[in-house]
Motif scaffolding. Structure first.
Motif, PDB file in Angstrom:
ATOM      1  N   LEU A 161     -54.674  39.976 -58.104  1.00  0.00           N
ATOM      2  CA  LEU A 161     -55.177  38.654 -58.488  1.00  0.00           C
ATOM      3  C   LEU A 161     -56.209  38.139 -57.490  1.00  0.00           C
ATOM      4  N   ASN A 162     -56.019  38.495 -56.206  1.00  0.00           N
ATOM      5  CA  ASN A 162     -57.010  38.080 -55.205  1.00  0.00           C
ATOM      6  C   ASN A 162     -58.372  38.701 -55.481  1.00  0.00           C
ATOM      7  N   SER A 163     -58.379  39.955 -55.914  1.00  0.00           N
ATOM      8  CA  SER A 163     -59.646  40.613 -56.217  1.00  0.00           C
ATOM      9  C   SER A 163     -60.353  39.985 -57.410  1.00  0.00           C
ATOM     10  N   ILE A 164     -59.583  39.288 -58.248  1.00  0.00           N
ATOM     11  CA  ILE A 164     -60.181  38.665 -59.433  1.00  0.00           C
ATOM     12  C   ILE A 164     -60.593  37.227 -59.152  1.00  0.00           C
ATOM     13  N   TYR A 165     -59.711  36.450 -58.506  1.00  0.00           N
ATOM     14  CA  TYR A 165     -59.918  35.014 -58.373  1.00  0.00           C
ATOM     15  C   TYR A 165     -60.413  34.582 -56.998  1.00  0.00           C
ATOM     16  N   ARG A 166     -60.412  35.464 -56.018  1.00  0.00           N
ATOM     17  CA  ARG A 166     -60.886  35.090 -54.702  1.00  0.00           C
ATOM     18  C   ARG A 166     -62.248  35.719 -54.461  1.00  0.00           C
ATOM     19  N   MET A 167     -63.240  34.932 -54.291  1.00  0.00           N
ATOM     20  CA  MET A 167     -64.598  35.418 -54.082  1.00  0.00           C
ATOM     21  C   MET A 167     -64.795  35.736 -52.611  1.00  0.00           C
ATOM     22  N   LYS A 168     -65.349  36.937 -52.348  1.00  0.00           N
ATOM     23  CA  LYS A 168     -65.631  37.329 -50.967  1.00  0.00           C
ATOM     24  C   LYS A 168     -66.999  36.801 -50.577  1.00  0.00           C
ATOM     25  N   VAL A 169     -67.046  36.090 -49.477  1.00  0.00           N
ATOM     26  CA  VAL A 169     -68.284  35.478 -49.011  1.00  0.00           C
ATOM     27  C   VAL A 169     -68.864  36.333 -47.903  1.00  0.00           C
ATOM     28  N   ASP A 170     -70.155  36.694 -48.016  1.00  0.00           N
ATOM     29  CA  ASP A 170     -70.860  37.465 -46.992  1.00  0.00           C
ATOM     30  C   ASP A 170     -71.280  36.503 -45.887  1.00  0.00           C
TER      31      ASP A 170
END
Length: 361
Positions: free
Chosen positions: A259-268
């Protein structure tokens, strides 16, 4: 036939019938006089402006019946004060006659509270004033329903539509002031669905989608994931989606990572942050362009012509002194410096100095 009518037997029966009829009429009137107390009249006492308790006691003593009728409340008179009596005071009535009393009630008549909840406050105030309720304090409360009437309070307690209140009662109203901004989202992971609903409602958010792992709708299931995450900042009224299961969050670590990979956006973080500035679009007014001024031409000044001096035919007078050289402070146009004239033993005719060339720009 006429002879038979005047038979003594017929005449006796006729006299007996008339006597019985007269007797019945006399007995009827006597009974009526006894039953209605004919000739026995009682004057109506004056109980106006007395309290209803004192008026009832006076009517009981005089043998009159009474009937109490409440009128519209008039604040100029005391509560339960007798305003009017019918028949009028001093009238003579029979004993046991019913007298009607018109009494001032204790307060205003009760009215039903109109249903104005969640309505625009301007229309709600107008409706409340029409039924006879007075607006006291207006309390503003954060809500996504801006300018809507949320609750009605009477003496500090919430009043539901349809409740009866005295006319001209003073009520307080709660009006929505718009949603609050930048509220921190609470952490409901590890709580049951029922507990999470209460925490979310207390934080002025709403529960969105609730996904149960087993497909049921058991409120005792444990929340193992939420979106948005706790600590994020959102506006009031935003929905929080929940994922619930009978297992603990530790047992569903793989599901949480998915779910983290879907709903959590990774910020550069290597990129510079983007700054957003609010632009106010204000109307721009262009100044009128003035008409071009007529161009004035500057007349050109012509340089004076240089005249070459002619030698004089006359013999110049001898000079006893020697002429000193003159130094010119300005450089002539030809760029040659003026040389001093040297005196010689032989007399030469004097020459006029050459005219300087002036250039006017």
């Amino acid at each position: 036939m006429l002879k038979s009518l005047f038979n003594w037997k017929v005449l006796v029966n006729l006299v007996v019938a008339i006597g019985v009829f007269v007797g019945l009429v006399w007995l009827t009137f006597r009974w009526l006089e006894y039953h209605t107390n004919h000739g026995q009249e009682i004057p109506v006492p004056n109980v106006v402006n007395k309290s209803v308790h004192d008026a009832v006691k006076i009517l009981d003593d005089t043998g009159l019946e009474y009937e109490v009728d409440s009128a519209n409340y008039d604040p100029k008179y005391r509560p339960f004060q007798v305003l009017q009596i019918y028949p009028a005071p001093g009238s003579r009535v029979k004993d046991g006659r019913t007298v009607r009393l018109k009494v001032n009630p204790r307060t205003w008549a009760q009215i039903a509270v109109p249903d104005v909840i969640n309505k625009y406050s301007g229309l709600a105030f107008q409706r409340l004033d029409q039924v006879g309720l007075k607006i006291g304090d207006t309390i503003y409360e954060p809500s996504i329903q801006k300018d809507a009437l949320l609750r009605i309070l009477y003496k500090g307690n919430a009043v539901n539509p349809g409740a009866r209140l005295p006319r001209f009662s003073v009520i307080d109203v709660v009006v929505g002031s718009g949603p609050m901004r930048n509220i921190s989202i609470p952490n409901v992971v590890g709580l049951s669905v029922k507990e999470a609903r209460a925490v979310i409602a207390k934080s002025m958010f709403e529960v969105g989608l609730v996904e149960y792992e087993d497909g049921g709708k058991d409120e005792s299931d444990i929340i193992y994931y939420q979106d948005p995450a706790s600590g994020d900042v959102r506006d009031q009224g935003m929905q929080i989606d929940l994922w619930a299961s009978k297992k603990t969050p530790a047992e569903l670590r793989a599901k949480v990572e998915q779910l983290n990979s879907i709903y959590r956006m990774k910020v550069d973080t290597s990129l510079p942050p983007v700054r957003y500035e609010e632009v106010h679009n204000e109307p721009s007014y262009e100044a009128p362009v003035p008409a071009p001024a007529p161009r004035r031409e500057t007349p050109k000044v012509e340089a004076p012509k240089t005249e070459t001096p002619k030698p004089q035919t006359t013999t110049p007078k001898p000079t006893s002194t020697t002429e000193k050289p003159k130094t010119s402070t300005s450089t002539p146009a030809t760029g040659n410096a003026a040389k001093p004239a040297a005196s010689t033993s032989t007399q030469q005719p004097a020459q006029k100095p050459k005219a300087k060339k002036v250039v006017v720009e």
